[in-house]
Design an enzyme around this catalytic site. Sequence first.
Site, short mmCIF file in Angstrom:
data_model
loop_
_atom_site.label_atom_id
_atom_site.label_comp_id
_atom_site.label_asym_id
_atom_site.label_seq_id
_atom_site.Cartn_x
_atom_site.Cartn_y
_atom_site.Cartn_z
N ASP A 98 -14.17 -17.00 16.40
CA ASP A 98 -14.12 -16.15 15.23
C ASP A 98 -14.54 -14.74 15.65
O ASP A 98 -15.52 -14.58 16.37
CB ASP A 98 -15.11 -16.67 14.17
CG ASP A 98 -14.53 -16.63 12.78
OD1 ASP A 98 -14.15 -15.54 12.34
OD2 ASP A 98 -14.48 -17.70 12.13
N ASP A 199 -11.86 -12.25 11.19
CA ASP A 199 -12.43 -12.25 9.85
C ASP A 199 -12.01 -10.99 9.07
O ASP A 199 -12.15 -9.87 9.59
CB ASP A 199 -13.96 -12.28 10.00
CG ASP A 199 -14.67 -12.59 8.71
OD1 ASP A 199 -14.54 -13.72 8.23
OD2 ASP A 199 -15.37 -11.70 8.19
N GLU A 256 -7.44 -13.15 9.22
CA GLU A 256 -7.72 -13.52 7.82
C GLU A 256 -7.49 -12.28 6.95
O GLU A 256 -8.07 -11.23 7.20
CB GLU A 256 -9.16 -13.99 7.67
CG GLU A 256 -9.42 -14.54 6.28
CD GLU A 256 -10.85 -14.37 5.80
OE1 GLU A 256 -11.23 -15.08 4.86
OE2 GLU A 256 -11.58 -13.51 6.34
N HIS A 329 -13.70 -23.20 5.35
CA HIS A 329 -15.11 -23.18 4.94
C HIS A 329 -15.36 -22.33 3.70
O HIS A 329 -16.48 -22.29 3.22
CB HIS A 329 -15.95 -22.65 6.11
CG HIS A 329 -15.61 -21.22 6.44
ND1 HIS A 329 -14.40 -20.86 6.99
CD2 HIS A 329 -16.30 -20.07 6.26
CE1 HIS A 329 -14.38 -19.54 7.14
NE2 HIS A 329 -15.51 -19.04 6.72
N ASP A 330 -14.34 -21.63 3.21
CA ASP A 330 -14.49 -20.81 2.01
C ASP A 330 -13.82 -21.43 0.78
O ASP A 330 -13.90 -20.87 -0.31
CB ASP A 330 -13.85 -19.42 2.21
CG ASP A 330 -14.56 -18.60 3.27
OD1 ASP A 330 -15.78 -18.77 3.45
OD2 ASP A 330 -13.87 -17.79 3.94
#
Length: 559
Positions: A98, A199, A256, A329-330
Amino acid sequence: MEKTWWKESVVYQIYPRSFNDSNGDGIGDIQGIIEKLDYLKELGIDVIWLSPVYKSPNDDNGYDISDYYDIMDDFGTMEDWERLLDEIHARGMKLIMDLVVNHSSDEHEWFQQAKKSKDNPYRDYYIWRKGKDGREPNNWKSTFSGSAWEYNEATGDYYLHIFSKKQPDLNWENPELRQDVYKMMKWWLDKGVDGFRMDVINFISKVPGLPDAPNPNGEPYVSGSRYFKNGPRIHEFLQEMNEEVLAHYDVMTVGEMPGVDVEEAKKYTHFERNELQMVFQFEHMDLDSGPDGKWDLKPLDLRDLKASISRWQNGLNGAGWNSLYLNNHDQPRVVSRFGNDQEYRVESAKMLATFLHMLQGTPYIYQGEEIGMTNVHFEDIEDYQDIEIRNMYKEKVVEGNADHDQVMESIYTKGRDNARTPFQWNDLEHAGFTTGEPWIKVNPNYKHINAEKATADPDSIFHYYRQLIQLRKQQPIIVYGDYELILPVHEQIYAYIRHYEGEKLLVITNFGEEPVDFSLPEEIEFEPEERLIGNYADDQSHPGSFTLKPYEARVYKGK
Ligand code: NOJ
């Protein structure tokens, strides 16, 4: 279309805090991941995306990085990480890290310096503005509630933070900052990582002047997201990053990008533009939200899902490349969200997996999805650990006058901690995740939903995912075929056809718990050869016309 390894791969996301704890401190760690690599190999995935493991004070579970060159103590050491990479490579898998560079932690040395004085050399690594009329510089709202600005005593002005106040936004207008980021990326690539998930990378270019968002109702803070999503210099920055870093390695990249549409995504991922390979778009994740955003609950209308997914499938075909995901995870657990996590948990989890894995693009599996893990209901708000949930609850219920029960309902449905409860390995205490006290409570359903049970049962969701992954390796049509939606306005059936080199794939899924009749529209030519996969026993019925069982999914190959 060019054939590449990252188009043919299936990615598995690990959220390290919740995956597997090797040392009994209640927090997942790198050694814990190493212990489970054979499990992932058995599943058959190709690439692991590891959520952040860098040094971090953990305001946002590692998405607030204080040292990009070091590992968080909770997770282990750099030696542990190096061993992880070796063990992943030894099993023929790859690792993507990430990359969180829209913001750093406020505890990063850059920010520690920057906040000291206006003439500090690192000052310009962040975004500073003077207050306006005794208030914040503009009316932008932080994703985690409240203003997106925080006052800094020493310099008498404010810094921007789109996320928490411990996540100051980095200033990408500054070429020195950009060079420092590229240097760090090369450092990891030279250590052998196989790519990055970036991210909120479409937030790095902000509209100059940082104007107020239109605010007709005069609320204290309104989202200014139109001024920091897909900003004016974003493509320039990504092309520079590509030229300086990515082009020199054979890596996989996925950005993302909340608020990206198909046209913009085409630019980000077009094979001739040298930016990124894929984006994580959010359109399909926003379809069950009302006008007030994610906490404003609204049921999914399947026709909206079809329209959205089809736009992306057709829009990027031959130009860019899609990422395919229903969980991370969100996001809440998809079996609870678009399926039925009670009576038809197994059927609906398999149906959703079929729907997703047969599309054109690279599929992502989020830990626990492959065993059908579900949303969680903690009665007590104190049992939730996520900063987004806690701040929202405080703003709405403690400081505002929202109804507790209604807000809890939205947390049960949409809260990020649904995805973050510990991985359920077996039916022992704490689901075998830890021998200590887990940092977040385990979902009580671990007694019957766990990996040990799933791997032992040939009919499990786990083995169904294995089959889907194997099929992708055997059938190039799954990777490279074109997509054609059929029955666009049917409210319960999502069906589509893939085409590739004279072959066809017919994918039929029932998104409801009522049986429903399917018949192939007359204008569609399809001669079935074999059923490739399905989540009920093959009843040998002709794929032209039959009744679908609750949450049934079937895939036929033919001509
Ligand atoms: C997106 C990440 O996926 C999320 O977990 C995080 O809170 C924000 N970006 C901020 O880094």
